[in-house]
Write an enzyme that holds these catalytic residues in place. Structure first.
Site, short mmCIF file in Angstrom:
data_model
loop_
_atom_site.label_atom_id
_atom_site.label_comp_id
_atom_site.label_asym_id
_atom_site.label_seq_id
_atom_site.Cartn_x
_atom_site.Cartn_y
_atom_site.Cartn_z
N LYS A 169 1.16 7.50 -8.92
CA LYS A 169 1.28 8.95 -9.07
C LYS A 169 0.66 9.42 -10.37
O LYS A 169 0.82 8.79 -11.42
CB LYS A 169 2.76 9.35 -9.00
N SER B 30 11.46 14.13 -5.62
CA SER B 30 10.03 13.91 -5.45
C SER B 30 9.61 12.54 -4.97
O SER B 30 8.44 12.31 -4.72
CB SER B 30 9.30 14.24 -6.75
N SER C 116 7.09 16.06 -5.34
CA SER C 116 5.77 16.19 -5.92
C SER C 116 4.92 14.93 -5.79
O SER C 116 3.74 14.93 -6.13
CB SER C 116 5.91 16.55 -7.40
#
Length: 490
Positions: free
Chosen positions: A85, A184, A160
């Site tokens: 990420k 997330s 996210s």
């Protein structure tokens, strides 16, 4: 490489890859070539990776292959291609945090979880797309194209950790790292039909993310943030956690982890009767959330037919009794933000930043709102502890809705009730406020073919029971192994 050979390699689990690489039945270089062939095929549609790293991954694969040829021992993640990420620092590789402000930022150090993964033999396939600084449960920012869901590219994959989930669901990489300050890891896992595990606060160290005081936007979320794996199987989640977990002095919240055999916990869940008699509290709405009937129906069936009837869990419907902590959660996020630095950044670059983030940071926050939020958090922790004294796990839907069209931060209405844009993630952030372990696992599909997630919340530091139940459900569930339609990039 023929297409079917590539797809076979990209369909391997991390556990299978490690086994085959160790026995030198699979070349990590050949695997990397397959990964990037698949990536170039689907990226124009999905936009999962914002910074692919093919040269780095190939160089890592060559070094690993040479080491194995010399007879050196293989690490626990040997040859596993991984998405990372873009909120997690990668030394020498651009890390934007989904923000135009950091569009050219190249860190000088790895996040601890990246450092541990690479040392264990993982191969960095690239950085995966995220909402700006993680301040949204969808995968959109002002810097990169919006990430799309492999089950239906017109829909959001959630966020996210949007790119991480899309990359795993699409068969680009078998595993990816995500971060979870309020939902997330679990939300994108749910919306993409995957396993997402948020370990207990302190199990997996977080640094420099959340703690680098030099970087406004990057330095927030300290008491809320968790880092965890997004995978296609529970075994792969356990494998990653066995590498990621363990204390580090750079994260003051970390705790010793010698009490958990992560891989053994997952394996034990597949034994006959492994979770029979487990006390499961099931709350379909926490007493206050609007829930899409499609989600409620899928989760109700999973609880009744799998947990209760097939696995023999003792299921009790519960209403936890605490009020919706949404306002307190929002205030705590801002209280842990470098508000001075963020406002300075907004004054200079606000037109290139996400409008909802700009508005959030510009609100006229008061000290009383922040202290009230802390008191609300303490009340929630106490109420949760009382509830968990009567049950072993709390089970809920993960998301109140299935995936919805890209471009919004959440539906304005759920089951006929007007709601705030963040109401659909309301099942998630209580476990961030308390720091308890929580996982999302597939619960089945809606009638129109969209994944629904089942959330399992464990007692304080009882990650092992969450893993055990997740593995038991995965083995018993008729939907286990369902993947997105073959039309996307196939």
């Amino acid at each position: 490489m023929r297409r079917h050979e590539r797809d076979e390699l990209c369909g391997l689990s991390a556990t299978e890859i490690v086994d085959r690489v160790r026995r030198r039945e699979l070349s990590p270089v050949e695997l990397v070539d397959a990964v990037f062939d698949r990536m170039w095929e689907v990226e124009p549609t999905l936009h999962a990776f914002c910074t692919p790293t093919p040269d780095l991954a190939r160089a890592q694969a060559i070094r690993l292959a040479d080491a194995l040829a010399r007879g050196e021992a293989a690490g626990p993640l040997a040859g596993v291609p991984m998405g990372i990420k873009d909120l997690l620092s990668t030394a020498g590789v651009r890390t934007t945090s989904g923000s135009w402000v950091y569009r050219d930022f190249v860190p000088d150090q790895d996040d601890i979880v990246v450092e541990r993964s690479l040392a264990a033999g993982a191969l960095c396939a690239g950085k995966t797309n995220t909402s700006e600084f993680g301040y949204s449960a969808t995968g959109q920012n002002m810097l990169f194209p919006i990430t799309r869901n492999p089950w239906n590219p017109a829909l959001t994959p959630g966020g996210s950790s949007a790119g991480s989930a899309a990359a795993v669901a699409a068969g680009i990489v078998p595993v990816a790292l995500g971060s979870d300050g309020g939902c997330s890891v679990r939300i994108p896992a749910a919306l993409c039909g995957l396993v997402g595990f948020k370990p207990s606060m302190g199990r997996v160290p977080v640094y420099p993310g959340c703690r680098d005081d030099r970087l406004p936007g990057v330095s927030g979320w300290e008491s809320l943030e968790h880092i965890g794996p997004i995978t296609r199987t529970v075994d792969d989640a356990a494998l990653l956690l066995s590498v990621l977990a363990g204390p580090d002095p750079r994260d003051r919240h970390t705790v010793p982890c010698g009490d958990i055999d992560w891989i053994g916990a997952a394996r034990s869940g597949r034994r006959a009767g492994a979770v029979a008699g487990l006390r499961v509290g099931y709350s379909p709405d926490l007493g206050y959330l609007a829930v899409d009937p499609r989600v409620r129906g899928v989760v109700d069936r999973a609880v009744t037919e799998v947990l209760e009837q097939r696995l023999g869990c003792r299921v009790e419907t519960v209403t936890p009794g605490w009020p919706d902590p949404a306002d307190a959660f929002s205030a705590l996020i801002v209280a842990e933000t470098d508000l001075t630095g963020m406002r300075r950044m907004i004054d200079e670059h606000g037109e290139r930043m996400s409008p909802h983030l700009v508005a959030w940071m510009r609100e006229d926050w008061t000290a009383q709102q922040f202290t009230d939020a802390n008191i609300r958090r303490k009340a929630l922790v106490n109420a949760m502890a009382e509830l968990m004294s009567r049950i072993d796990v709390l089970v809920t839907p993960t998301s109140a809705v299935p995936a919805f069209p890209i471009g919004s931060h959440g539906p304005a209405e759920i089951d006929g009730r007007p709601v705030s844009p963040s109401a659909w993630i309301g099942f998630n952030y209580p476990a961030n406020l308390t720091g308890q372990p929580a996982a999302s696992i597939p619960a089945g599909l809606t009638d129109d073919g969209l994944p629904v997630g089942l959330q399992i919340i464990g007692r304080h530091l009882d990650d092992a029971t969450v893993l055990r139940l997740a593995a038991a459900v995965e083995q018993a569930a008729p939907w286990s192994g369902q993947r997105p339609p073959c039309g996307v990039g196939s």
